[in-house]
Design a protein around this motif. Structure first.
Motif, PDB file in Angstrom:
ATOM      1  N   LEU A  26       0.792  -1.224   0.000  1.00 12.96           N
ATOM      2  CA  LEU A  26       0.000   0.000   0.000  1.00 12.96           C
ATOM      3  C   LEU A  26       0.835   1.291   0.000  1.00 12.96           C
ATOM      4  O   LEU A  26       0.632   2.156  -0.864  1.00 12.96           O
ATOM      5  CB  LEU A  26      -0.958  -0.021   1.198  1.00 12.96           C
ATOM      6  N   PRO A  27       1.776   1.487   0.933  1.00 16.34           N
ATOM      7  CA  PRO A  27       2.533   2.746   0.941  1.00 16.34           C
ATOM      8  C   PRO A  27       3.317   2.989  -0.351  1.00 16.34           C
ATOM      9  O   PRO A  27       3.440   4.137  -0.795  1.00 16.34           O
ATOM     10  CB  PRO A  27       3.482   2.582   2.135  1.00 16.34           C
ATOM     11  N   ARG A  60       3.707   5.232  10.697  1.00 14.15           N
ATOM     12  CA  ARG A  60       4.545   6.406  10.496  1.00 14.15           C
ATOM     13  C   ARG A  60       3.921   7.330   9.457  1.00 14.15           C
ATOM     14  O   ARG A  60       3.312   6.872   8.492  1.00 14.15           O
ATOM     15  CB  ARG A  60       5.936   5.991  10.007  1.00 14.15           C
ATOM     16  N   PRO A  61       4.069   8.648   9.621  1.00 11.69           N
ATOM     17  CA  PRO A  61       3.572   9.598   8.612  1.00 11.69           C
ATOM     18  C   PRO A  61       4.261   9.374   7.273  1.00 11.69           C
ATOM     19  O   PRO A  61       5.414   8.929   7.207  1.00 11.69           O
ATOM     20  CB  PRO A  61       3.938  10.967   9.201  1.00 11.69           C
ATOM     21  N   ARG A  62       3.558   9.687   6.199  1.00  7.97           N
ATOM     22  CA  ARG A  62       4.102   9.494   4.866  1.00  7.97           C
ATOM     23  C   ARG A  62       5.375  10.305   4.637  1.00  7.97           C
ATOM     24  O   ARG A  62       6.290   9.869   3.938  1.00  7.97           O
ATOM     25  CB  ARG A  62       3.041   9.880   3.834  1.00  7.97           C
ATOM     26  N   SER A  63       5.447  11.491   5.255  1.00  9.66           N
ATOM     27  CA  SER A  63       6.605  12.366   5.063  1.00  9.66           C
ATOM     28  C   SER A  63       7.892  11.774   5.635  1.00  9.66           C
ATOM     29  O   SER A  63       8.987  12.162   5.242  1.00  9.66           O
ATOM     30  CB  SER A  63       6.332  13.733   5.699  1.00  9.66           C
ATOM     31  N   GLN A  64       7.750  10.848   6.576  1.00  5.10           N
ATOM     32  CA  GLN A  64       8.921  10.255   7.223  1.00  5.10           C
ATOM     33  C   GLN A  64       9.314   8.905   6.621  1.00  5.10           C
ATOM     34  O   GLN A  64      10.201   8.235   7.121  1.00  5.10           O
ATOM     35  CB  GLN A  64       8.662  10.089   8.720  1.00  5.10           C
ATOM     36  N   ARG A  65       8.663   8.526   5.531  1.00  6.58           N
ATOM     37  CA  ARG A  65       8.951   7.239   4.913  1.00  6.58           C
ATOM     38  C   ARG A  65      10.036   7.370   3.852  1.00  6.58           C
ATOM     39  O   ARG A  65      10.116   8.371   3.155  1.00  6.58           O
ATOM     40  CB  ARG A  65       7.688   6.675   4.242  1.00  6.58           C
ATOM     41  N   THR A  66      10.847   6.338   3.744  1.00  5.13           N
ATOM     42  CA  THR A  66      11.785   6.220   2.635  1.00  5.13           C
ATOM     43  C   THR A  66      11.614   4.833   2.019  1.00  5.13           C
ATOM     44  O   THR A  66      11.198   3.889   2.716  1.00  5.13           O
ATOM     45  CB  THR A  66      13.242   6.388   3.105  1.00  5.13           C
ATOM     46  N   PRO A  67      11.890   4.660   0.725  1.00 10.65           N
ATOM     47  CA  PRO A  67      11.746   3.337   0.104  1.00 10.65           C
ATOM     48  C   PRO A  67      12.550   2.250   0.814  1.00 10.65           C
ATOM     49  O   PRO A  67      12.083   1.117   0.954  1.00 10.65           O
ATOM     50  CB  PRO A  67      12.261   3.569  -1.325  1.00 10.65           C
ATOM     51  N   LEU A  68      13.762   2.593   1.287  1.00 11.92           N
ATOM     52  CA  LEU A  68      14.591   1.606   1.974  1.00 11.92           C
ATOM     53  C   LEU A  68      13.938   1.155   3.278  1.00 11.92           C
ATOM     54  O   LEU A  68      13.911  -0.046   3.587  1.00 11.92           O
ATOM     55  CB  LEU A  68      15.976   2.188   2.250  1.00 11.92           C
ATOM     56  N   GLY A 120      -3.868  11.809  -8.269  1.00 14.41           N
ATOM     57  CA  GLY A 120      -4.856  12.682  -7.647  1.00 14.41           C
ATOM     58  C   GLY A 120      -4.581  12.969  -6.184  1.00 14.41           C
ATOM     59  O   GLY A 120      -3.581  12.520  -5.606  1.00 14.41           O
ATOM     60  N   ASP A 121      -5.487  13.715  -5.591  1.00 14.61           N
ATOM     61  CA  ASP A 121      -5.402  14.076  -4.178  1.00 14.61           C
ATOM     62  C   ASP A 121      -5.932  12.917  -3.340  1.00 14.61           C
ATOM     63  O   ASP A 121      -7.101  12.533  -3.457  1.00 14.61           O
ATOM     64  CB  ASP A 121      -6.219  15.344  -3.922  1.00 14.61           C
ATOM     65  N   ILE A 122      -5.078  12.353  -2.500  1.00 11.15           N
ATOM     66  CA  ILE A 122      -5.485  11.194  -1.693  1.00 11.15           C
ATOM     67  C   ILE A 122      -5.368  11.482  -0.199  1.00 11.15           C
ATOM     68  O   ILE A 122      -5.256  10.564   0.614  1.00 11.15           O
ATOM     69  CB  ILE A 122      -4.637   9.949  -2.042  1.00 11.15           C
ATOM     70  N   ALA A 123      -5.398  12.777   0.165  1.00 15.55           N
ATOM     71  CA  ALA A 123      -5.230  13.144   1.574  1.00 15.55           C
ATOM     72  C   ALA A 123      -6.329  12.531   2.437  1.00 15.55           C
ATOM     73  O   ALA A 123      -6.059  12.012   3.525  1.00 15.55           O
ATOM     74  CB  ALA A 123      -5.232  14.665   1.718  1.00 15.55           C
ATOM     75  N   VAL A 124      -7.567  12.580   1.947  1.00 15.10           N
ATOM     76  CA  VAL A 124      -8.692  12.037   2.709  1.00 15.10           C
ATOM     77  C   VAL A 124      -8.559  10.527   2.850  1.00 15.10           C
ATOM     78  O   VAL A 124      -8.775   9.956   3.928  1.00 15.10           O
ATOM     79  CB  VAL A 124     -10.032  12.396   2.041  1.00 15.10           C
ATOM     80  N   TYR A 125      -8.179   9.881   1.748  1.00 17.31           N
ATOM     81  CA  TYR A 125      -8.036   8.424   1.792  1.00 17.31           C
ATOM     82  C   TYR A 125      -6.877   8.010   2.696  1.00 17.31           C
ATOM     83  O   TYR A 125      -6.944   6.982   3.380  1.00 17.31           O
ATOM     84  CB  TYR A 125      -7.828   7.861   0.390  1.00 17.31           C
ATOM     85  N   GLU A 126      -5.799   8.781   2.714  1.00 17.06           N
ATOM     86  CA  GLU A 126      -4.682   8.482   3.609  1.00 17.06           C
ATOM     87  C   GLU A 126      -5.123   8.490   5.067  1.00 17.06           C
ATOM     88  O   GLU A 126      -4.686   7.647   5.864  1.00 17.06           O
ATOM     89  CB  GLU A 126      -3.556   9.495   3.406  1.00 17.06           C
ATOM     90  N   LYS A 127      -5.995   9.429   5.412  1.00 17.70           N
ATOM     91  CA  LYS A 127      -6.529   9.477   6.779  1.00 17.70           C
ATOM     92  C   LYS A 127      -7.366   8.232   7.065  1.00 17.70           C
ATOM     93  O   LYS A 127      -7.323   7.684   8.172  1.00 17.70           O
ATOM     94  CB  LYS A 127      -7.362  10.741   6.976  1.00 17.70           C
ATOM     95  N   THR A 128      -8.117   7.776   6.053  1.00 18.07           N
ATOM     96  CA  THR A 128      -8.911   6.558   6.212  1.00 18.07           C
ATOM     97  C   THR A 128      -8.020   5.339   6.449  1.00 18.07           C
ATOM     98  O   THR A 128      -8.309   4.492   7.291  1.00 18.07           O
ATOM     99  CB  THR A 128      -9.774   6.319   4.955  1.00 18.07           C
ATOM    100  N   VAL A 129      -6.923   5.280   5.704  1.00 10.64           N
ATOM    101  CA  VAL A 129      -5.969   4.177   5.875  1.00 10.64           C
ATOM    102  C   VAL A 129      -5.350   4.216   7.261  1.00 10.64           C
ATOM    103  O   VAL A 129      -5.163   3.177   7.918  1.00 10.64           O
ATOM    104  CB  VAL A 129      -4.872   4.246   4.791  1.00 10.64           C
ATOM    105  N   TYR A 130      -5.040   5.415   7.730  1.00 13.72           N
ATOM    106  CA  TYR A 130      -4.443   5.568   9.058  1.00 13.72           C
ATOM    107  C   TYR A 130      -5.407   5.090  10.141  1.00 13.72           C
ATOM    108  O   TYR A 130      -5.007   4.380  11.080  1.00 13.72           O
ATOM    109  CB  TYR A 130      -4.068   7.035   9.293  1.00 13.72           C
ATOM    110  N   ILE A 186      -5.073   1.886  12.758  1.00 12.83           N
ATOM    111  CA  ILE A 186      -5.286   1.959  14.204  1.00 12.83           C
ATOM    112  C   ILE A 186      -6.199   0.828  14.663  1.00 12.83           C
ATOM    113  O   ILE A 186      -5.944   0.159  15.670  1.00 12.83           O
ATOM    114  CB  ILE A 186      -5.885   3.329  14.588  1.00 12.83           C
ATOM    115  N   VAL A 187      -7.272   0.601  13.893  1.00 12.00           N
ATOM    116  CA  VAL A 187      -8.230  -0.446  14.255  1.00 12.00           C
ATOM    117  C   VAL A 187      -7.568  -1.820  14.219  1.00 12.00           C
ATOM    118  O   VAL A 187      -7.738  -2.640  15.129  1.00 12.00           O
ATOM    119  CB  VAL A 187      -9.451  -0.413  13.315  1.00 12.00           C
ATOM    120  N   LEU A 188      -6.796  -2.087  13.150  1.00 10.73           N
ATOM    121  CA  LEU A 188      -6.212  -3.412  12.957  1.00 10.73           C
ATOM    122  C   LEU A 188      -4.927  -3.647  13.752  1.00 10.73           C
ATOM    123  O   LEU A 188      -4.478  -4.787  13.856  1.00 10.73           O
ATOM    124  CB  LEU A 188      -5.939  -3.655  11.469  1.00 10.73           C
ATOM    125  N   LEU A 189      -4.343  -2.585  14.284  1.00  8.80           N
ATOM    126  CA  LEU A 189      -3.112  -2.735  15.051  1.00  8.80           C
ATOM    127  C   LEU A 189      -3.298  -2.388  16.526  1.00  8.80           C
ATOM    128  O   LEU A 189      -3.045  -3.223  17.399  1.00  8.80           O
ATOM    129  CB  LEU A 189      -2.006  -1.861  14.446  1.00  8.80           C
TER     130      LEU A 189
END
Length: 311
Positions: free
Chosen positions: A181-182, A261-269, A190-200, A204-207
């Motif tokens: 997914l990430p 983790r927030p998307r801004s703090q992710r790296t491919p590695l 497109g703009d996926i800000a709303v969907y990113e919040k849904t994924v977050y 939370i629910v699944l973890l």
């Protein structure tokens, strides 16, 4: 509609884990060894639980489901990665990517829920041993398993349908070895800000909610163990829980690292390292942890080996 087909239904490119260097070839062979260990270990656990009558209890039925999930998990990602590396082709079709995304997300969600239910099983076994076969009978175990599989599958189907409906454009290179997914997120135009919040929220629910159930169960277990007078009873209780606690720590720890983790703090590695850990390493360690630390499973294995040697 033609533009949508062109940008969204074309093949993706999986960057993979390895390049053509000798060191990466050695790492590839190591991953193959780990993969074969995971497949054989989980298959053996399922076989032992099926053929050994003493293991036909709710606890081991849930363990067999965990092994099945781990077996399917490694089979969802590693074979495609292997084919791409050996053939030199890195492409994966749109439907292949969607299918892979659905399967890995279903299995990951199901394992999160199952580990929480297994902690409840340990709570009943230690705190209410006389009522164990009433509170945790076969029917309850089957209902728990069905609920786990269905809940995770529905959640995964919704997320897969939404994610794959977004327009994809650009290089279409997924900087990963499977359609996680990430990594796929980064290709959406497109703009996926709303969907990113849904994924977050879904993460939370699944973890976090299963973790709360695990902590609650083991808090009650610890309270019960403290009140035990017999040292043998205390050590037996800890022995019943130790394997599960190790597996829980490995799985939820990797899941939180990968998805909270927030998307801004992710790296491919970082994404690749986290995915390797919970999609390859953890499924390999789980049967080893339960087999080596569980006397009943170890006895069942010795019994079958003796039977084969005699015949």
């Amino acid at each position: 509609m033609g533009w949508w087909n062109q940008t969204s239904l074309d093949d993706f490119i999986l960057q993979g884990l390895f390049d053509d260097s000798f060191s990466h070839f050695c790492l590839f062979l190591l991953i193959m060894l780990v993969f074969l260990t995971a497949v054989s270990g989980n298959s053996l656990t399922i076989l032992l639980i099926c053929v050994e009558p003493r293991l036909h209890t709710p606890m081991y039925f849930l363990l067999s489901q965990l092994s099945l999930m781990d077996l399917m998990h490694v089979s969802t990602t590693i074979p495609k990665m292997t084919i791409n590396y050996i053939s030199g082709k890195k492409s994966i079709s749109f439907m292949g990517c969607a299918t892979q995304h659905f399967l890995y997300l279903s299995l990951g969600g199901a394992e999160c829920l199952l580990l929480a239910l297994m902690s409840y099983d340990r709570y009943v076994a230690i705190c209410h041993p006389l009522r164990y076969m009433v509170l945790m009978n076969r029917k309850v175990g089957v209902m728990m398993t069905v609920m786990t599989w269905l809940s995770a599958a529905v959640n995964s189907l919704i997320h897969t349908a939404i994610l794959m409906s977004f327009p994809f454009c650009g290089s279409r290179i997924i900087h990963h070895f499977y359609c996680e997914l990430p990594a796929v997120f980064k290709l959406v135009c497109g703009d996926i800000a709303v969907y990113e919040k849904t994924v977050y929220i879904s993460s939370i629910v699944l973890l976090l909610l299963p973790i709360i159930l695990v902590l609650t169960s083991y808090g009650l277990i610890l309270h019960s163990v403290i009140q035990m007078r017999s040292v043998g009873s205390k050590s037996n209780a800890f022995a019943k829980c130790s394997s599960h606690l190790i597996v829980v720590s490995l799985w939820y720890g990797a899941g939180i690292f990968s998805y909270m983790r927030p998307r801004s703090q992710r790296t491919p590695l970082q994404d690749k390292v986290g995915s390797v850990f919970y999609s390859i390493i953890t499924p390999t360690l789980n049967p080893l942890i339960y087999t080596l630390r569980n006397k009943d499973v170890a006895k069942a294995l010795k019994k079958i080996l003796r039977r084969d040697l005699v015949t």
